[in-house]
Design an enzyme around this catalytic site. Structure first.
Site, PDB file in Angstrom:
ATOM      1  N   ARG A   1     -17.644  -8.181  -6.436  1.00 29.17           N
ATOM      2  CA  ARG A   1     -17.792  -6.823  -6.649  1.00 29.17           C
ATOM      3  C   ARG A   1     -17.378  -6.145  -8.076  1.00 29.17           C
ATOM      4  O   ARG A   1     -18.115  -5.337  -8.683  1.00 29.17           O
ATOM      5  CB  ARG A   1     -17.076  -5.805  -5.658  1.00 29.17           C
ATOM      6  CG  ARG A   1     -17.107  -4.281  -5.813  1.00 29.17           C
ATOM      7  CD  ARG A   1     -15.799  -3.412  -5.547  1.00 29.17           C
ATOM      8  NE  ARG A   1     -15.427  -3.838  -4.162  1.00 29.17           N
ATOM      9  CZ  ARG A   1     -15.421  -3.312  -3.036  1.00 29.17           C
ATOM     10  NH1 ARG A   1     -16.294  -2.301  -3.088  1.00 29.17           N
ATOM     11  NH2 ARG A   1     -14.907  -3.847  -1.964  1.00 29.17           N
TER      12      ARG A   1
ATOM     13  N   LYS B   1     -14.623  -3.914  10.428  1.00 24.07           N
ATOM     14  CA  LYS B   1     -14.505  -4.011   8.979  1.00 24.07           C
ATOM     15  C   LYS B   1     -13.789  -5.217   8.429  1.00 24.07           C
ATOM     16  O   LYS B   1     -12.681  -5.385   9.297  1.00 24.07           O
ATOM     17  CB  LYS B   1     -13.710  -2.793   8.367  1.00 24.07           C
ATOM     18  CG  LYS B   1     -13.736  -2.651   6.846  1.00 24.07           C
ATOM     19  CD  LYS B   1     -13.002  -1.487   6.535  1.00 24.07           C
ATOM     20  CE  LYS B   1     -13.222  -1.228   5.123  1.00 24.07           C
ATOM     21  NZ  LYS B   1     -12.325  -2.070   4.263  1.00 24.07           N
TER      22      LYS B   1
ATOM     23  N   ASP C   1     -19.470  -0.973  12.921  1.00 25.87           N
ATOM     24  CA  ASP C   1     -19.112  -2.345  12.837  1.00 25.87           C
ATOM     25  C   ASP C   1     -17.753  -2.680  12.735  1.00 25.87           C
ATOM     26  O   ASP C   1     -17.195  -1.885  11.767  1.00 25.87           O
ATOM     27  CB  ASP C   1     -20.023  -3.008  11.721  1.00 25.87           C
ATOM     28  CG  ASP C   1     -19.934  -4.640  11.687  1.00 25.87           C
ATOM     29  OD1 ASP C   1     -19.534  -5.153  12.758  1.00 25.87           O
ATOM     30  OD2 ASP C   1     -20.465  -5.244  10.564  1.00 25.87           O
TER      31      ASP C   1
ATOM     32  N   SER D   1     -17.238   1.849  -2.378  1.00 29.86           N
ATOM     33  CA  SER D   1     -16.444   1.714  -1.483  1.00 29.86           C
ATOM     34  C   SER D   1     -16.511   2.470  -0.292  1.00 29.86           C
ATOM     35  O   SER D   1     -17.383   3.516  -0.490  1.00 29.86           O
ATOM     36  CB  SER D   1     -14.972   1.650  -2.055  1.00 29.86           C
ATOM     37  OG  SER D   1     -14.952   2.821  -2.956  1.00 29.86           O
ATOM     38  N   LEU D   2     -15.657   2.742   0.474  1.00 26.62           N
ATOM     39  CA  LEU D   2     -15.757   3.806   1.582  1.00 26.62           C
ATOM     40  C   LEU D   2     -14.400   4.835   1.636  1.00 26.62           C
ATOM     41  O   LEU D   2     -13.213   4.280   1.354  1.00 26.62           O
ATOM     42  CB  LEU D   2     -15.946   3.206   2.948  1.00 26.62           C
ATOM     43  CG  LEU D   2     -17.236   2.367   3.240  1.00 26.62           C
ATOM     44  CD1 LEU D   2     -17.166   1.934   4.541  1.00 26.62           C
ATOM     45  CD2 LEU D   2     -18.332   3.184   3.152  1.00 26.62           C
TER      46      LEU D   2
ATOM     47  N   LYS E   1      -9.628   3.364   9.721  1.00 23.23           N
ATOM     48  CA  LYS E   1      -8.612   2.396   9.508  1.00 23.23           C
ATOM     49  C   LYS E   1      -7.426   2.574  10.623  1.00 23.23           C
ATOM     50  O   LYS E   1      -7.078   3.720  10.973  1.00 23.23           O
ATOM     51  CB  LYS E   1      -7.650   2.681   8.215  1.00 23.23           C
ATOM     52  CG  LYS E   1      -8.533   2.543   7.102  1.00 23.23           C
ATOM     53  CD  LYS E   1      -8.325   0.915   6.485  1.00 23.23           C
ATOM     54  CE  LYS E   1      -8.948   0.521   5.349  1.00 23.23           C
ATOM     55  NZ  LYS E   1      -8.497   1.069   3.916  1.00 23.23           N
TER      56      LYS E   1
ATOM     57  N   ASP F   1       0.700  -1.166  -0.026  1.00 21.57           N
ATOM     58  CA  ASP F   1      -0.025   0.000   0.079  1.00 21.57           C
ATOM     59  C   ASP F   1       0.883   1.158  -0.110  1.00 21.57           C
ATOM     60  O   ASP F   1       0.536   2.222  -0.461  1.00 21.57           O
ATOM     61  CB  ASP F   1      -0.999  -0.175   1.154  1.00 21.57           C
ATOM     62  CG  ASP F   1      -1.837  -1.203   0.959  1.00 21.57           C
ATOM     63  OD1 ASP F   1      -2.362  -1.643   0.205  1.00 21.57           O
ATOM     64  OD2 ASP F   1      -2.607  -1.412   2.089  1.00 21.57           O
TER      65      ASP F   1
ATOM     66  N   GLU G   1     -19.062 -10.017   2.999  1.00 19.98           N
ATOM     67  CA  GLU G   1     -17.595 -10.189   2.835  1.00 19.98           C
ATOM     68  C   GLU G   1     -17.479 -11.586   2.912  1.00 19.98           C
ATOM     69  O   GLU G   1     -18.123 -12.241   3.796  1.00 19.98           O
ATOM     70  CB  GLU G   1     -16.739  -9.511   3.878  1.00 19.98           C
ATOM     71  CG  GLU G   1     -15.462  -8.959   3.236  1.00 19.98           C
ATOM     72  CD  GLU G   1     -15.481  -7.873   2.609  1.00 19.98           C
ATOM     73  OE1 GLU G   1     -16.261  -7.043   2.004  1.00 19.98           O
ATOM     74  OE2 GLU G   1     -14.184  -7.150   2.514  1.00 19.98           O
TER      75      GLU G   1
HETATM   76  S1  IVH Z   1     -20.531  -1.608   4.984  1.00 20.10           S
HETATM   77  C1  IVH Z   1     -21.205   1.338   0.839  1.00 20.10           C
HETATM   78  N1  IVH Z   1     -19.545  -2.800   6.698  1.00 20.10           N
HETATM   79  O1  IVH Z   1     -15.249  -2.786   2.905  1.00 20.10           O
HETATM   80  C2  IVH Z   1     -20.272   0.312   1.415  1.00 20.10           C
HETATM   81  N2  IVH Z   1     -18.262  -2.853   4.652  1.00 20.10           N
HETATM   82  O2  IVH Z   1     -14.382  -0.020   2.104  1.00 20.10           O
HETATM   83  C3  IVH Z   1     -21.095  -0.143   2.634  1.00 20.10           C
HETATM   84  N3  IVH Z   1     -16.365  -4.315   4.352  1.00 20.10           N
HETATM   85  O3  IVH Z   1     -17.252  -2.625   0.244  1.00 20.10           O
HETATM   86  C4  IVH Z   1     -20.080  -1.050   3.251  1.00 20.10           C
HETATM   87  N4  IVH Z   1     -16.541  -5.237   6.216  1.00 20.10           N
HETATM   88  O4  IVH Z   1     -16.504  -4.852   0.951  1.00 20.10           O
HETATM   89  C5  IVH Z   1     -19.356  -2.515   5.310  1.00 20.10           C
HETATM   90  N5  IVH Z   1     -18.798  -4.368   8.355  1.00 20.10           N
HETATM   91  C6  IVH Z   1     -18.529  -3.968   7.113  1.00 20.10           C
HETATM   92  C7  IVH Z   1     -17.750  -4.357   6.043  1.00 20.10           C
HETATM   93  C8  IVH Z   1     -17.446  -3.793   4.884  1.00 20.10           C
HETATM   94  C9  IVH Z   1     -15.771  -5.210   5.333  1.00 20.10           C
HETATM   95  C10 IVH Z   1     -15.860  -4.115   2.849  1.00 20.10           C
HETATM   96  C11 IVH Z   1     -16.958  -3.867   2.006  1.00 20.10           C
HETATM   97  C12 IVH Z   1     -16.861  -2.667   1.454  1.00 20.10           C
HETATM   98  C13 IVH Z   1     -15.521  -1.927   1.874  1.00 20.10           C
HETATM   99  C14 IVH Z   1     -15.641  -0.698   2.114  1.00 20.10           C
END
Ligand code: IVH
Length: 677
Positions: A142, A121, A119, A88-89, A324, A43, A184
């Site tokens: 995805r 991640k 939650d 994505s976030l 993060k 990264d 996931e």
């Molecule tokens: S919520 C609009 N919750 O992280 C997307 N994502 O960078 C809302 N991910 O695309 C995602 N754990 O693939 C959400 N508890 C969690 C997650 C999670 C892993 C991944 C997911 C998402 C990405 C976001």
């Protein structure tokens, strides 16, 4: 035609090298399933490439790894367009980032109360499960966020993905029509370890980490192979055509459980930011005990109507962020290796880096400890290195990325470097020791000299702390570093031969008087090599606080008028030495607070240079007077020099410069008149 600049050429070369090494790493990661470096290192190099490409967009090539949107689409699977984009976030890293996120939302939805949903991640790969009338009909990766791959056959082998949704009281609407569940796919840590044990026993190569394995597995064309690898699915989203079917994110999680879908039980809702921050703190360490790998948390607005109203920017919804936890590893380039001499005469090499953020703070130097350590790492100027934070505080060099080593570098020659940096000193490396020390000078002598300098007229100006008193204090063990002078008590002094009631009291008072020294005097007093009074003033005028000076990069230091490479490196190396770091902290604890004071007066905004000797005033007094009146005393005539004061004859070149820059030339008498006007 314009010729390309040096930095540009360097960037062209660096971008090419980064692309090569990243694609090599990426191949090892995705195809061989055996990553050659950690995610953090990948990264870090990746973001360096993005930085270059952002600065010089023309350097972006069609095969650049930065050009990938999400995951590449592979052949062999049917493409499926998602019902809505799989977003994505945005990443956030600390409280300030989280606060800024909330402020942004407040601006868009003034007065709205946000309830937050947080939650864990998960670190796996995103997948959408589509159920029609409660039956699993399709599973899609995805992909590029719009279009994914149909991996239904593979996902059907995942034992915790129900092929039919549970019929639960209160949630029957989800069994009618289309229900999409996003989540996931991960490999649990236990399963990963067990699988690797089996492979080891069978003499097969082991896999490197759960995430790659999960990602690699789901894209296998043979579902039998997938079935042999224990994957799990954990949901984080529930979608229906009628958005009102799912009023909040917490409701989605409750519904998921009722429908028989795994999701994290840790997810919680919070009424305010403090609650969210406490959750973040709580999981900072505990996350390592979770059954799956994670690199952070997801924080969203709980109310889904608010979530939708906040909208999407680019690929990211405004109503959610990924927190993060700071990477504990990063890569950077070694700009130089400088050697600092400690209080005991020990020579410590320090690597100077391009600034880089590791575990949340900017790192620009790290101690390399000694010559053996340099040889062990074979670290060279120009190398790209992996750095990490030992115990999360002290940055250390972990290894050298040898593939990125520039051509024609030579191993670092410690003794040569010592000779080059300290031509006037000689060093020995005592038998059986790893450290080079200044020959002859004992620790006590060096220390006494340092304290004397600290107390001298140009520095803190404690006139009762002359040579003899200093030596007495050091010999008595009362002063082991510069800060110790502030700890001395009258009782301690009275025990020494040199002091009686009055003299002891005087010294104590004189020291106490200097708890708020002028910052430039304090910096000069620290005895940083090459930092004389004028340099200290230049540094302070530029940085205005010890903290800023401490964090200054070599480039920032060099950008100051009159400060070159040697001084800049010396300053950076001084602040990089952990002993000095400790010393500064100690001053703070002893309530010694240097103050920054910008003098103003009739010379404010005017710059002076003195050449030759003035008869009526010594040079340092001239400087002092100028500064007192708000002027700046410069070392050489520059564009912004207002006056050149001449003692005796002026050199040809100075005259030429002065007339070129429109500098006014004053003789001694004219200057005195100006002073007295
Ligand atoms: S919520 C609009 N919750 O992280 C997307 N994502 O960078 C809302 N991910 O695309 C995602 N754990 O693939 C959400 N508890 C969690 C997650 C999670 C892993 C991944 C997911 C998402 C990405 C976001």
């Amino acid at each position: 035609m314009m010729t390309p600049s040096q930095p540009y050429k360097k960037s062209v070369k660096r971008a090419k090298e980064l692309r090569e090494i990243l694609s090599k790493y990426s191949y090892a990661y995705h195809v061989l399933d055996t990553p050659s470096v950690s995610d953090a290192v990948y990264d870090s190099l990746f973001s360096e490439l993005i930085t270059i490409e952002t600065k010089y967009p023309e350097l972006v090539t069609s095969d650049s790894p930065t050009g990938r949107v999400g995951n590449e689409l592979l052949g062999g699977f049917k493409k499926v367009t998602h019902s809505s984009r799989m977003l994505s976030l945005n990443d956030v890293f600390d409280r300030a980032d989280v606060e800024a996120w909330v402020v942004r939302m407040d601006k868009l939805l003034p007065g709205a109360r946000h309830e937050f949903f947080a939650d864990i991640k998960m670190d796996g790969l995103a997948c959408a499960l589509i159920y029609e009338n409660g039956i699993l009909v399709q599973a899609v990766t995805r992909g590029d966020s719009y279009v994914g791959e149909d991996v239904t056959a593979n996902v059907r082998t995942i034992s915790n993905v129900p092929l039919r949704l549970r019929d639960a009281e209160g949630y029957k609407k989800f069994l009618i029509g289309r229900t999409e569940i996003r989540g996931e796919i991960v490999m649990l840590k236990n399963d990963f370890v067990a699988l690797n044990e089996k492979r080891r026993a069978a003499g097969e190569p082991e896999f490197a980490n759960p995430r790659n394995l999960a990602a690699g597995t789901i894209r296998q064309l043979d579902p039998k192979l997938v079935a042999a690898r224990p994957l799990s699915f954990r949901a984080y989203d529930l979608l229906r055509q009628a958005a009102t079917d799912v009023p909040t994110n917490m409701y989605a999680y409750e519904a998921l459980s009722a429908l028989g879908i795994s999701r994290n039980k840790e997810a919680s809702i919070f009424g305010n930011l403090d609650g969210v921050m406490a959750f973040i703190d709580e999981w900072s360490e505990k996350r390592h005990d979770l059954p799956f790998d994670t690199d952070g948390l997801v924080v969203k607005v709980n109310d889904r109507a608010q979530f939708a109203e906040l909208g999407v920017v680019g690929k990211q919804p405004r109503a959610a962020v990924a927190f993060k936890y700071a990477a504990e590893q990063a890569t950077t380039v070694v700009k130089d290796i400088v050697i600092s001499i400690g209080r005991t005469g020990a020579a410590t090499p320090v690597a100077v880096f391009d600034p880089v953020v590791v575990a949340g703070t900017t790192v620009q130097h790290a101690s390399l400890h000694n010559a053996d350590e340099i040889a062990r790492l074979d670290i060279r100027v120009g190398d790209t290195v992996v750095i990490f934070k030992a115990g999360d505080i002290i940055p250390q060099v972990e290894s050298v990325v040898k593939e990125l080593r520039p051509k024609h570098t030579k191993p670092f020659q410690f003794e040569e470097a010592l000779k080059h940096q300290y031509p006037e000193l000689s060093f020995i490396r005592p038998e059986g020791e790893v450290v080079y020390r200044v020959k002859g000078a004992t620790g006590v002598l060096l220390l006494a000299k340092a304290v004397q300098h600290f107390a001298s007229k140009g520095a803190l100006d404690i006139d009762t702390l002359g040579e003899k008193n200093v030596v007495a204090l050091v010999n008595a063990g009362l002063v082991k570093d510069l800060a110790d002078i502030y700890t001395i008590t009258k009782t301690q002094l009275l025990r020494l031969d040199r002091f009686a009631d009055i003299s002891a009291g005087k010294l104590i008072d004189a020291i106490a008087d200097k708890r708020k020294p002028l910052l430039e005097r304090f910096v000069y007093g620290l005895g940083i090599r090459h930092v004389g009074t004028q340099t200290a003033i230049d540094l302070i005028n530029a940085f205005k606080s010890l903290e800023n000076l401490r964090n200054a990069t070599i480039d920032q230091l060099k950008a100051i008028d009159g400060i070159g490479e040697v001084v800049a490196e010396s300053v950076a190396a001084w602040f990089a030495d952990p002993d000095n770091e400790t010393l500064l902290t100690k001053f703070g604890e002893l309530n010694v607070k240097p103050v920054f004071e910008k003098k103003t007066g009739k010379f404010t905004g005017q710059n002076f240079v003195v050449t030759g000797t003035l008869e009526s005033l010594p040079r340092d007094e001239v400087a002092e007077k100028i500064r007192e009146l708000g002027g700046t005393f410069q070392s050489a005539v520059a564009k912004d020099t207002t006056y050149l004061i001449t003692g005796g004859k002026v050199g040809e070149s100075k005259l030429k410069k002065a007339s070129q820059y429109g500098t006014t030339i004053l003789n001694e008498k004219e200057f005195i008149d100006l002073l007295e006007k």
